[in-house]
Motif scaffolding. Structure first.
Motif, PDB file in Angstrom:
ATOM      1  N   GLU A 100       0.828  -1.212   0.000  1.00  0.00           N
ATOM      2  CA  GLU A 100       0.000   0.000   0.000  1.00  0.00           C
ATOM      3  C   GLU A 100       0.859   1.258   0.000  1.00  0.00           C
ATOM      4  O   GLU A 100       0.546   2.240  -0.684  1.00  0.00           O
ATOM      5  N   SER A 104       1.053   4.151  -3.114  1.00  0.00           N
ATOM      6  CA  SER A 104       0.762   5.555  -2.873  1.00  0.00           C
ATOM      7  C   SER A 104       1.975   6.449  -3.100  1.00  0.00           C
ATOM      8  O   SER A 104       1.835   7.618  -3.469  1.00  0.00           O
ATOM      9  N   ARG A 226      -1.463   8.577   0.972  1.00  0.00           N
ATOM     10  CA  ARG A 226      -2.529   8.133   1.860  1.00  0.00           C
ATOM     11  C   ARG A 226      -2.020   7.096   2.855  1.00  0.00           C
ATOM     12  O   ARG A 226      -1.252   6.211   2.481  1.00  0.00           O
ATOM     13  N   LYS A 227      -2.463   7.231   4.090  1.00  0.00           N
ATOM     14  CA  LYS A 227      -2.102   6.224   5.075  1.00  0.00           C
ATOM     15  C   LYS A 227      -2.679   4.872   4.660  1.00  0.00           C
ATOM     16  O   LYS A 227      -3.854   4.787   4.282  1.00  0.00           O
ATOM     17  N   PRO A 228      -1.892   3.823   4.726  1.00  0.00           N
ATOM     18  CA  PRO A 228      -2.382   2.496   4.317  1.00  0.00           C
ATOM     19  C   PRO A 228      -3.569   2.041   5.165  1.00  0.00           C
ATOM     20  O   PRO A 228      -3.574   2.201   6.389  1.00  0.00           O
ATOM     21  N   LYS A 229      -4.562   1.465   4.509  1.00  0.00           N
ATOM     22  CA  LYS A 229      -5.716   0.932   5.228  1.00  0.00           C
ATOM     23  C   LYS A 229      -5.327  -0.231   6.124  1.00  0.00           C
ATOM     24  O   LYS A 229      -6.009  -0.531   7.103  1.00  0.00           O
ATOM     25  N   SER A 230      -4.226  -0.889   5.784  1.00  0.00           N
ATOM     26  CA  SER A 230      -3.774  -2.056   6.548  1.00  0.00           C
ATOM     27  C   SER A 230      -3.023  -1.673   7.818  1.00  0.00           C
ATOM     28  O   SER A 230      -2.564  -2.548   8.564  1.00  0.00           O
ATOM     29  N   THR A 232      -4.069  -0.497  10.654  1.00  0.00           N
ATOM     30  CA  THR A 232      -4.729  -1.014  11.856  1.00  0.00           C
ATOM     31  C   THR A 232      -4.389  -2.472  12.087  1.00  0.00           C
ATOM     32  O   THR A 232      -4.056  -2.891  13.205  1.00  0.00           O
TER      33      THR A 232
END
Length: 239
Positions: A100, A104, A226-230, A232
């Motif tokens: 990710e 980006s 963008r901050k990676p959705k992964s 978390t």
């Protein structure tokens, strides 16, 4: 133009019922996007979906029209079969996060052999080693150098690090100057490489806070990052 080059899988997105759109970072042509039709349903096609797992290293033959549209992939074979990256749950989470970040942060459709060789070496290293709790942090620091904003390691004794300028400074000049614990961790990582990064001992909260800071650093230096959705999932894994 027909080319034969090594490539690394950055993303693979399902399109419709049977197609994949894959982003590959190639040695010869930088980032390229390909449409693979019918790959998810055909058992007799030349391509298999398993070839396009995240960060897989390939050798490809492709026809590049260089018009900013989807390119045509003629052939692909895996050239470095990973032993653990896609089967170890922890490593698979790191792989998702790094992919990710790359999607980006890396956008150039031009060759950058130094960056490509770094990616190839880093992923092979992670595949062969077990102690990887700090790998994603070390990776972000190293990658920033290839993208043009690696932290300056001069004057590291100064009490502040300016995220906007990427330099150590004697006084706080803006709201993006860090100090104290994250500053100490940054100093520590700047003095090690992948082979000795585990010497930097971090609690889960320290690692999470420092990673948050590193992602802010990327946001400040890359438009549209963008901050990676992964993120978390990654934080939960290392907690």
């Amino acid at each position: 133009m027909l080319i034969n080059t090594n490539a690394i899988v950055i993303s693979a997105l399902k399109y419709g019922e049977a197609d994949l759109i894959v982003n590959l970072y190639t040695l010869e042509s930088g980032l390229r996007t390909y449409m693979l039709r019918g790959i998810l349903k055909s058992k007799k096609g030349k391509f298999k979906a398993s070839q396009f797992q995240l960060l897989t290293q390939l050798e490809i033959v492709a026809n590049h029209k260089n018009k900013g549209a989807l390119e045509y992939l003629k052939d692909a074979k895996v050239i470095n079969t990973y032993a653990t990256l896609h089967t170890n749950m922890i490593k698979a989470s790191v792989v998702m996060f790094i992919a990710e970040v790359l999607k980006s942060a890396v956008r150039e459709e031009e060759a950058n052999p130094a960056l490509y060789n770094f990616l190839e070496t880093a992923f092979s290293w992670m595949d062969l080693h077990d102690k990887i709790a700090n790998f994603h942090i070390m990776f972000l620091l190293k990658l920033s150098g290839f993208l043009g904003f690696q932290p300056d390691n001069l004057n590291t004794e100064q009490p502040f690090f300016n995220l906007l300028e990427g330099t150590f400074e004697p006084i706080k000049t803006n709201d993006y100057c860090i100090q104290d614990e994250n500053l100490d961790i940054l100093r520590a990582f700047l003095n090690v490489g992948f082979n000795d990064m585990e010497q930097v001992k971090l609690s889960s909260s320290q690692r999470s806070d420092f990673l948050k800071m590193m992602l802010l650093y990327y946001e400040l230096h890359i438009d549209g990052f963008r901050k990676p959705k992964s993120l978390t999932v990654l934080n939960e894994i290392f907690n």
